[in-house]
Write a protein that holds these residues in place. Sequence first.
Motif, PDB file in Angstrom:
ATOM      1  N   GLU A 133     -24.586  40.364  86.437  1.00 26.83           N
ATOM      2  CA  GLU A 133     -24.769  39.947  87.835  1.00 26.83           C
ATOM      3  C   GLU A 133     -23.423  39.728  88.523  1.00 26.83           C
ATOM      4  O   GLU A 133     -23.232  40.118  89.664  1.00 26.83           O
ATOM      5  CB  GLU A 133     -25.623  38.679  87.907  1.00 26.83           C
ATOM      6  CG  GLU A 133     -25.832  38.166  89.314  1.00 26.83           C
ATOM      7  CD  GLU A 133     -26.433  39.188  90.268  1.00 26.83           C
ATOM      8  OE1 GLU A 133     -26.046  39.193  91.461  1.00 26.83           O
ATOM      9  OE2 GLU A 133     -27.268  40.011  89.829  1.00 26.83           O
ATOM     10  N   HIS A 134     -22.481  39.107  87.824  1.00 29.39           N
ATOM     11  CA  HIS A 134     -21.157  38.872  88.395  1.00 29.39           C
ATOM     12  C   HIS A 134     -20.456  40.202  88.701  1.00 29.39           C
ATOM     13  O   HIS A 134     -19.881  40.374  89.774  1.00 29.39           O
ATOM     14  CB  HIS A 134     -20.303  38.037  87.436  1.00 29.39           C
ATOM     15  CG  HIS A 134     -18.918  37.790  87.960  1.00 29.39           C
ATOM     16  ND1 HIS A 134     -18.652  36.862  88.938  1.00 29.39           N
ATOM     17  CD2 HIS A 134     -17.740  38.370  87.661  1.00 29.39           C
ATOM     18  CE1 HIS A 134     -17.359  36.875  89.212  1.00 29.39           C
ATOM     19  NE2 HIS A 134     -16.784  37.794  88.441  1.00 29.39           N
ATOM     20  N   ILE A 135     -20.532  41.138  87.766  1.00 30.23           N
ATOM     21  CA  ILE A 135     -19.887  42.436  87.948  1.00 30.23           C
ATOM     22  C   ILE A 135     -20.544  43.202  89.098  1.00 30.23           C
ATOM     23  O   ILE A 135     -19.863  43.821  89.905  1.00 30.23           O
ATOM     24  CB  ILE A 135     -19.899  43.230  86.628  1.00 30.23           C
ATOM     25  CG1 ILE A 135     -18.941  42.550  85.632  1.00 30.23           C
ATOM     26  CG2 ILE A 135     -19.515  44.689  86.853  1.00 30.23           C
ATOM     27  CD1 ILE A 135     -19.035  43.062  84.221  1.00 30.23           C
ATOM     28  N   ARG A 136     -21.871  43.123  89.182  1.00 30.03           N
ATOM     29  CA  ARG A 136     -22.578  43.761  90.306  1.00 30.03           C
ATOM     30  C   ARG A 136     -22.164  43.138  91.627  1.00 30.03           C
ATOM     31  O   ARG A 136     -21.842  43.834  92.590  1.00 30.03           O
ATOM     32  CB  ARG A 136     -24.099  43.614  90.135  1.00 30.03           C
ATOM     33  CG  ARG A 136     -24.756  44.698  89.330  1.00 30.03           C
ATOM     34  CD  ARG A 136     -26.268  44.651  89.470  1.00 30.03           C
ATOM     35  NE  ARG A 136     -26.880  43.429  89.025  1.00 30.03           N
ATOM     36  CZ  ARG A 136     -27.350  43.203  87.794  1.00 30.03           C
ATOM     37  NH1 ARG A 136     -27.278  44.137  86.871  1.00 30.03           N
ATOM     38  NH2 ARG A 136     -27.899  42.062  87.483  1.00 30.03           N
ATOM     39  N   ALA A 137     -22.178  41.820  91.685  1.00 29.22           N
ATOM     40  CA  ALA A 137     -21.890  41.098  92.927  1.00 29.22           C
ATOM     41  C   ALA A 137     -20.459  41.345  93.414  1.00 29.22           C
ATOM     42  O   ALA A 137     -20.215  41.433  94.617  1.00 29.22           O
ATOM     43  CB  ALA A 137     -22.129  39.596  92.734  1.00 29.22           C
ATOM     44  N   GLN A 138     -19.527  41.476  92.485  1.00 22.80           N
ATOM     45  CA  GLN A 138     -18.130  41.665  92.850  1.00 22.80           C
ATOM     46  C   GLN A 138     -17.759  43.138  93.040  1.00 22.80           C
ATOM     47  O   GLN A 138     -16.657  43.437  93.484  1.00 22.80           O
ATOM     48  CB  GLN A 138     -17.217  41.045  91.786  1.00 22.80           C
ATOM     49  CG  GLN A 138     -17.358  39.548  91.655  1.00 22.80           C
ATOM     50  CD  GLN A 138     -16.973  38.833  92.942  1.00 22.80           C
ATOM     51  OE1 GLN A 138     -15.946  39.121  93.542  1.00 22.80           O
ATOM     52  NE2 GLN A 138     -17.804  37.909  93.377  1.00 22.80           N
ATOM     53  N   GLY A 139     -18.672  44.050  92.671  1.00 25.72           N
ATOM     54  CA  GLY A 139     -18.382  45.479  92.802  1.00 25.72           C
ATOM     55  C   GLY A 139     -17.223  45.919  91.934  1.00 25.72           C
ATOM     56  O   GLY A 139     -16.398  46.729  92.352  1.00 25.72           O
ATOM     57  N   LEU A 140     -17.167  45.390  90.718  1.00 29.57           N
ATOM     58  CA  LEU A 140     -16.018  45.642  89.859  1.00 29.57           C
ATOM     59  C   LEU A 140     -16.000  47.018  89.205  1.00 29.57           C
ATOM     60  O   LEU A 140     -14.965  47.434  88.700  1.00 29.57           O
ATOM     61  CB  LEU A 140     -15.929  44.558  88.781  1.00 29.57           C
ATOM     62  CG  LEU A 140     -15.673  43.154  89.327  1.00 29.57           C
ATOM     63  CD1 LEU A 140     -15.791  42.114  88.243  1.00 29.57           C
ATOM     64  CD2 LEU A 140     -14.319  43.089  89.999  1.00 29.57           C
ATOM     65  N   ILE A 141     -17.128  47.702  89.198  1.00 31.53           N
ATOM     66  CA  ILE A 141     -17.147  49.069  88.666  1.00 31.53           C
ATOM     67  C   ILE A 141     -17.868  49.973  89.649  1.00 31.53           C
ATOM     68  O   ILE A 141     -18.833  49.568  90.291  1.00 31.53           O
ATOM     69  CB  ILE A 141     -17.768  49.158  87.255  1.00 31.53           C
ATOM     70  CG1 ILE A 141     -19.161  48.557  87.194  1.00 31.53           C
ATOM     71  CG2 ILE A 141     -16.867  48.515  86.230  1.00 31.53           C
ATOM     72  CD1 ILE A 141     -19.831  48.629  85.833  1.00 31.53           C
ATOM     73  N   SER A 142     -17.393  51.202  89.755  1.00 28.89           N
ATOM     74  CA  SER A 142     -17.938  52.100  90.778  1.00 28.89           C
ATOM     75  C   SER A 142     -19.225  52.793  90.360  1.00 28.89           C
ATOM     76  O   SER A 142     -20.004  53.199  91.198  1.00 28.89           O
ATOM     77  CB  SER A 142     -16.886  53.148  91.154  1.00 28.89           C
ATOM     78  OG  SER A 142     -16.519  53.896  90.013  1.00 28.89           O
ATOM     79  N   LYS A 143     -19.492  52.953  89.070  1.00 27.42           N
ATOM     80  CA  LYS A 143     -20.653  53.694  88.613  1.00 27.42           C
ATOM     81  C   LYS A 143     -21.871  52.810  88.357  1.00 27.42           C
ATOM     82  O   LYS A 143     -22.799  53.214  87.689  1.00 27.42           O
ATOM     83  CB  LYS A 143     -20.316  54.475  87.352  1.00 27.42           C
ATOM     84  CG  LYS A 143     -19.257  55.523  87.585  1.00 27.42           C
ATOM     85  CD  LYS A 143     -18.949  56.269  86.332  1.00 27.42           C
ATOM     86  CE  LYS A 143     -17.857  57.289  86.587  1.00 27.42           C
ATOM     87  NZ  LYS A 143     -17.470  57.991  85.380  1.00 27.42           N
ATOM     88  N   ILE A 144     -21.858  51.624  88.853  1.00 29.47           N
ATOM     89  CA  ILE A 144     -22.920  50.666  88.563  1.00 29.47           C
ATOM     90  C   ILE A 144     -24.277  51.118  89.073  1.00 29.47           C
ATOM     91  O   ILE A 144     -25.278  50.907  88.411  1.00 29.47           O
ATOM     92  CB  ILE A 144     -22.562  49.270  89.090  1.00 29.47           C
ATOM     93  CG1 ILE A 144     -23.442  48.239  88.435  1.00 29.47           C
ATOM     94  CG2 ILE A 144     -22.708  49.185  90.583  1.00 29.47           C
ATOM     95  CD1 ILE A 144     -22.704  47.058  88.004  1.00 29.47           C
TER      96      ILE A 144
END
Length: 110
Positions: free
Chosen positions: A95-106
């Motif tokens: 959820e944190h990675i999604r919310a922060q947009g830390l990866i482009s291929k999510i």
Amino acid sequence: MENMKKTYYVTVATGEISQLSTASPWDFKIEATDDEITRLREKFDNVYSADWKGFFRAHTPYVQYHYDRENDTIDQTNEQIYQMIYELGDEEAREHIRAQGLISKINEQD
């Protein structure tokens, strides 16, 4: 036994991976095999190495950030690190990675 997943706590800024949640502050909780931890450790080592190369290159002031291969390597490897954490992490990590947009291929995974 080697394929058995264990709980690890990861601190991205320092590249720390620990099995103890109380040893130091951590960012993400993941479940990983020994092989997956080895791959994650190699990625942290690559960032560390590229960071040192960037430090020495920084003494050549006419090369701008967006033309610096070491910075590109760090950016790409950091994205790979977050991708691994997303795949291995608990729901809070994802959820944190999604919310922060830390990866482009999510979006391809959801």
